[in-house]
Design a protein around this motif. Structure first.
Motif, PDB file in Angstrom:
ATOM      1  N   ILE A   1       0.835  -1.197   0.000  1.00 30.57           N
ATOM      2  CA  ILE A   1       0.000   0.000   0.000  1.00 30.57           C
ATOM      3  C   ILE A   1       0.872   1.250   0.000  1.00 30.57           C
ATOM      4  N   ALA A   2       1.964   1.226   0.773  1.00 31.30           N
ATOM      5  CA  ALA A   2       2.876   2.374   0.799  1.00 31.30           C
ATOM      6  C   ALA A   2       3.505   2.611  -0.564  1.00 31.30           C
ATOM      7  N   ASP A   3       3.826   1.541  -1.270  1.00 34.50           N
ATOM      8  CA  ASP A   3       4.417   1.676  -2.595  1.00 34.50           C
ATOM      9  C   ASP A   3       3.422   2.280  -3.586  1.00 34.50           C
ATOM     10  N   LEU A   4       2.167   1.869  -3.494  1.00 37.18           N
ATOM     11  CA  LEU A   4       1.164   2.296  -4.473  1.00 37.18           C
ATOM     12  C   LEU A   4       0.591   3.683  -4.185  1.00 37.18           C
ATOM     13  N   THR A   5       0.595   4.102  -2.934  1.00 34.70           N
ATOM     14  CA  THR A   5      -0.104   5.331  -2.550  1.00 34.70           C
ATOM     15  C   THR A   5       0.316   6.564  -3.338  1.00 34.70           C
ATOM     16  N   PRO A   6       1.609   6.870  -3.510  1.00 40.88           N
ATOM     17  CA  PRO A   6       1.962   8.079  -4.266  1.00 40.88           C
ATOM     18  C   PRO A   6       1.437   8.054  -5.697  1.00 40.88           C
ATOM     19  N   LEU A   7       1.504   6.896  -6.367  1.00 40.76           N
ATOM     20  CA  LEU A   7       1.016   6.797  -7.736  1.00 40.76           C
ATOM     21  C   LEU A   7      -0.481   7.032  -7.805  1.00 40.76           C
ATOM     22  N   VAL A   8      -1.233   6.368  -6.949  1.00 38.58           N
ATOM     23  CA  VAL A   8      -2.689   6.489  -6.984  1.00 38.58           C
ATOM     24  C   VAL A   8      -3.129   7.902  -6.624  1.00 38.58           C
ATOM     25  N   MET A   9      -2.474   8.508  -5.650  1.00 43.07           N
ATOM     26  CA  MET A   9      -2.818   9.884  -5.267  1.00 43.07           C
ATOM     27  C   MET A   9      -2.570  10.849  -6.417  1.00 43.07           C
ATOM     28  N   GLU A  10      -1.456  10.665  -7.117  1.00 49.35           N
ATOM     29  CA  GLU A  10      -1.140  11.572  -8.220  1.00 49.35           C
ATOM     30  C   GLU A  10      -2.120  11.400  -9.369  1.00 49.35           C
ATOM     31  N   LEU A  11      -2.441  10.152  -9.710  1.00 47.45           N
ATOM     32  CA  LEU A  11      -3.406   9.918 -10.785  1.00 47.45           C
ATOM     33  C   LEU A  11      -4.768  10.501 -10.425  1.00 47.45           C
ATOM     34  N   ARG A  12      -5.149  10.373  -9.174  1.00 52.47           N
ATOM     35  CA  ARG A  12      -6.437  10.906  -8.736  1.00 52.47           C
ATOM     36  C   ARG A  12      -6.417  12.426  -8.731  1.00 52.47           C
ATOM     37  N   LYS A  13      -5.293  13.019  -8.302  1.00 54.63           N
ATOM     38  CA  LYS A  13      -5.181  14.476  -8.275  1.00 54.63           C
ATOM     39  C   LYS A  13      -5.280  15.055  -9.678  1.00 54.63           C
ATOM     40  N   ARG A  14      -4.666  14.346 -10.636  1.00 53.10           N
ATOM     41  CA  ARG A  14      -4.720  14.793 -12.026  1.00 53.10           C
ATOM     42  C   ARG A  14      -6.020  14.398 -12.725  1.00 53.10           C
ATOM     43  N   ARG A  15      -6.854  13.630 -12.007  1.00 51.17           N
ATOM     44  CA  ARG A  15      -8.112  13.134 -12.576  1.00 51.17           C
ATOM     45  C   ARG A  15      -7.868  12.342 -13.861  1.00 51.17           C
ATOM     46  N   VAL A  16      -6.851  11.514 -13.798  1.00 52.84           N
ATOM     47  CA  VAL A  16      -6.518  10.674 -14.942  1.00 52.84           C
ATOM     48  C   VAL A  16      -7.533   9.547 -15.039  1.00 52.84           C
ATOM     49  N   GLN A  17      -8.138   9.406 -16.183  1.00 54.17           N
ATOM     50  CA  GLN A  17      -9.086   8.322 -16.409  1.00 54.17           C
ATOM     51  C   GLN A  17      -8.334   7.046 -16.763  1.00 54.17           C
ATOM     52  N   THR A  18      -8.598   5.996 -16.018  1.00 56.09           N
ATOM     53  CA  THR A  18      -8.058   4.680 -16.323  1.00 56.09           C
ATOM     54  C   THR A  18      -9.222   3.690 -16.314  1.00 56.09           C
ATOM     55  N   GLU A  19      -8.975   2.496 -16.814  1.00 57.01           N
ATOM     56  CA  GLU A  19     -10.037   1.505 -16.893  1.00 57.01           C
ATOM     57  C   GLU A  19     -10.603   1.185 -15.514  1.00 57.01           C
ATOM     58  N   ASP A  20      -9.745   1.207 -14.503  1.00 56.93           N
ATOM     59  CA  ASP A  20     -10.210   0.886 -13.157  1.00 56.93           C
ATOM     60  C   ASP A  20     -10.592   2.128 -12.362  1.00 56.93           C
ATOM     61  N   ASN A  21     -10.571   3.310 -12.982  1.00 58.60           N
ATOM     62  CA  ASN A  21     -11.009   4.557 -12.356  1.00 58.60           C
ATOM     63  C   ASN A  21     -11.557   5.460 -13.450  1.00 58.60           C
ATOM     64  N   PRO A  22     -12.712   5.102 -14.027  1.00 53.88           N
ATOM     65  CA  PRO A  22     -13.170   5.726 -15.270  1.00 53.88           C
ATOM     66  C   PRO A  22     -13.474   7.209 -15.194  1.00 53.88           C
ATOM     67  N   ASP A  23     -13.855   7.751 -14.006  1.00 53.99           N
ATOM     68  CA  ASP A  23     -14.117   9.192 -13.987  1.00 53.99           C
ATOM     69  C   ASP A  23     -12.946   9.990 -13.436  1.00 53.99           C
ATOM     70  N   GLY A  24     -11.851   9.286 -13.101  1.00 55.62           N
ATOM     71  CA  GLY A  24     -10.626   9.968 -12.704  1.00 55.62           C
ATOM     72  C   GLY A  24     -10.623  10.544 -11.311  1.00 55.62           C
ATOM     73  N   ARG A  25     -11.688  10.321 -10.502  1.00 60.43           N
ATOM     74  CA  ARG A  25     -11.692  10.990  -9.203  1.00 60.43           C
ATOM     75  C   ARG A  25     -12.428  10.251  -8.084  1.00 60.43           C
ATOM     76  N   THR A  26     -13.141   9.173  -8.368  1.00 61.13           N
ATOM     77  CA  THR A  26     -13.983   8.582  -7.334  1.00 61.13           C
ATOM     78  C   THR A  26     -13.214   7.742  -6.337  1.00 61.13           C
ATOM     79  N   GLN A  27     -12.032   7.274  -6.713  1.00 58.57           N
ATOM     80  CA  GLN A  27     -11.299   6.408  -5.790  1.00 58.57           C
ATOM     81  C   GLN A  27     -10.863   7.187  -4.553  1.00 58.57           C
TER      82      GLN A  27
END
Length: 562
Positions: free
Chosen positions: A516-542
């Motif tokens: 979880i510690a390894d993944l947290t910076p990546l997921v936070m940055e993708l969410r902050k940028r509202r990057v749409q991915t297949e597992d986070n289609p609106d870029g912000r709900t996670q």
């Protein structure tokens, strides 16, 4: 030969954009801040960052189903690639080779030593030397620092390119995310193309020369590169003209008569040198044993210096070419293609085409017919592991599980660390097997997870562990598979659910918290940028839950292994 901006697919453009954002996630804030290049491109991208970029790109491409993920082909293309790397100017540099599920004839090199070869290019090569020639050229781009030069040469455009990439991410928040991201990214690259075209052509010639030397050093035909590009140019001349008739390889890799002539001249000189080399091992078995460490499972080390590519009279390259064709295409129409040509054209009646036909039959659910197709091939080449593995797969698909298990067990005994064999064997043990079979499958796969980055290996281990009653190990492996498949949000959610289990011991909890510690910076940055991915289609709900000790010391941590 970097991919031309106007021919890059939307999927790859989006993958590159996401990858760049991913590897910079831990070091950037919401403003675009690029370090001064100074006199070296390493000020912009360090070797470690370059590897993280390449790894992120590969994960993103996997999430878009752009990669041919097959253990047998992975081993083949990486064995070929590292044979060339060992003969290159930088044998100790990091490289990774993979096959792109794309019928366009092309290949490209990415930062971090990641080299991709399109399935369409492999399909049209005539020999392993031709395929090696293309890969050697791409290795030349890396060893000659051409990607770094491109960064350095375009340093005035670097802020623009960063804005373009971030614009592509922002465009991803719209209704037509993929199209918008691709359009913005390709437009930005187009602005830079003309300023780079001159040194790009110079770099292509330099990569040719380095690649031809590498080919020769590795024992391949040094003329293969020139022969292949000349054949591509002949194809172009025979076409009707227009951009659609031009292979992408030639659009990204402009070929001239002077360039072909230079390549042939250099290759002829190297071929003359090759004739002076010994054609047999220079050490006897006794001398070799005195001068080198023993090699496990190899009874006679001198065979390692013998003829490559031939196993029991079969051309491994030809078999792998047909495997690429089948695994990157639609099995049902391909089985018709093989059947029609084998019936009508005598020159098509080759072992490789019979092998390809059998693969297409197995993959289209006709295992019994595939067994019939493979029987003559296996009779003529009883010791060929590639054919044996195909027969085991066909028998399993046709319902002959007992015979398939016996074949897998024998193959695994011969090659106990072969991933392709282990995956087939584990699948046979897990599906329809007992609890003891699942335990055996999990025990067989677990040692292979160290430093592995193939999602299917983790999925197979997860399925076996789940059936063996190791639910926590299975959950961790499923999360790792999601991460390596370019689905970091899914991986995070799976890990957080695991952390809530009441039956975690100290060691399992520590492993999960570290992930979880390894993944947290990546997921936070993708969410902050509202990057749409297949597992986070609106870029912000996670949603993220802050975990203790999650900082990654200024840069993103990418560890997914145990």
């Amino acid at each position: 030969m970097r991919m031309a901006p106007r021919t890059v697919t939307t999927r790859l453009a989006t993958a590159l954009a996401c990858a760049l954002l991913s590897f910079g996630a831990g070091a950037q804030d919401t403003n675009v801040r690029l370090p001064d290049l100074g006199s070296s491109a390493n000020a912009l991208v360090s070797p470690q960052e370059a590897q993280e970029y390449g790894a992120a790109m590969l994960r993103q491409m996997r999430s878009m189903d752009m990669v041919v993920d097959d253990a047998l082909l992975d081993d083949y293309i990486n064995d070929l690639g590292y044979r060339l790397v060992a003969a290159s100017d930088k044998p100790k540099d990091h490289f990774s080779f993979f096959i792109v599920k794309e019928d366009v004839i092309n290949a490209f090199a990415a930062p971090g030593g990641y080299i991709a070869v399109n399935s369409g290019l492999i399909d049209i090569t005539n020999s392993e030397s031709e395929l090696a020639g293309v890969i050697a050229h791409e290795i030349g781009h890396i060893t000659q620092n051409h990607l770094q030069r491109a960064f350095e040469s375009s340093k005035k455009d670097a802020p623009l390119m960063a804005l373009v990439l971030l614009g592509a991410i922002a465009a991803g928040a719209g209704a037509h995310a993929g199209d918008a991201a691709g359009a913005v990214l390709m437009g930005g690259q187009g602005l830079m193309l003309q300023r780079q075209i001159n040194f790009t052509r110079k770099d292509e010639v330099e990569a040719d020369r380095a690649g031809i030397q590498t080919l020769s050093n590795a024992g391949y035909d040094p003329n293969a590169m020139a022969t292949f590009f000349e054949r591509m140019q002949d194809t172009l001349r025979a076409g009707a003209g227009g951009d659609r008739d031009v292979p992408e390889l030639l659009q990204t890799h402009p070929v001239t008569l002077s360039r072909i002539s230079d390549a042939k001249s250099r290759a002829d000189a190297l071929a003359a040198q090759q004739k002076l080399r010994p054609t047999a091992p220079t050490l006897t078995k006794t001398q070799w044993e005195k001068s080198t460490a023993p090699i496990a499972y190899v009874k006679d080390p001198t065979v390692l210096a013998g003829a490559r590519g031939q196993k029991d009279g079969l051309d491994t390259y030809a078999l792998m070419r047909e495997r690429v064709r089948v695994l990157s295409g639609d099995a049902l129409p391909l089985s018709t293609y093989y059947a029609n040509n084998l019936d009508k054209h005598q020159e098509f009646n080759t072992p490789a085409n019979h092998y390809g036909y059998a693969l297409a039959l197995t993959r289209s659910g006709r295992g019994a017919k595939a067994v019939e197709e493979l029987q003559p091939l296996l009779k003529n080449h009883p010791d060929n592991q590639i054919v044996q593995l195909a027969m085991a797969d066909a028998k399993l698909q046709s319902g002959q599980r007992g015979e398939a298990l016996a074949m897998y067990a024998a193959l695994n005994g011969q090659s106990p660390r072969n991933r392709a064999i282990a995956l087939g064997y584990a699948h046979a043990l897990t599906e329809g097997g007992s609890h003891a079979d699942a335990v055996q499958a999990a025990d067989m796969l677990r040692p292979m997870l160290d430093n592995a980055d193939e999602p299917e290996l983790y999925r197979s281990y997860a399925r076996a562990s789940e059936k063996a009653g190791e639910a926590i190990r299975a959950g961790e492996a499923y999360a790792d598979a999601s991460y390596l498949s370019g689905r970091p949000f899914d991986a995070m959610e799976q890990l957080k659910r695991l952390l809530k289990r009441q039956d975690l011991d100290y060691y399992a909890r520590a492993r999960i918290q570290a992930r979880i510690a390894d993944l947290t910076p990546l997921v936070m940055e993708l969410r902050k940028r509202r990057v749409q991915t297949e597992d986070n289609p609106d870029g912000r709900t996670q949603q993220l839950q802050q975990q203790p000790n999650q900082a990654c010391a200024g840069r993103l941590c990418f560890s997914a292994g145990r």
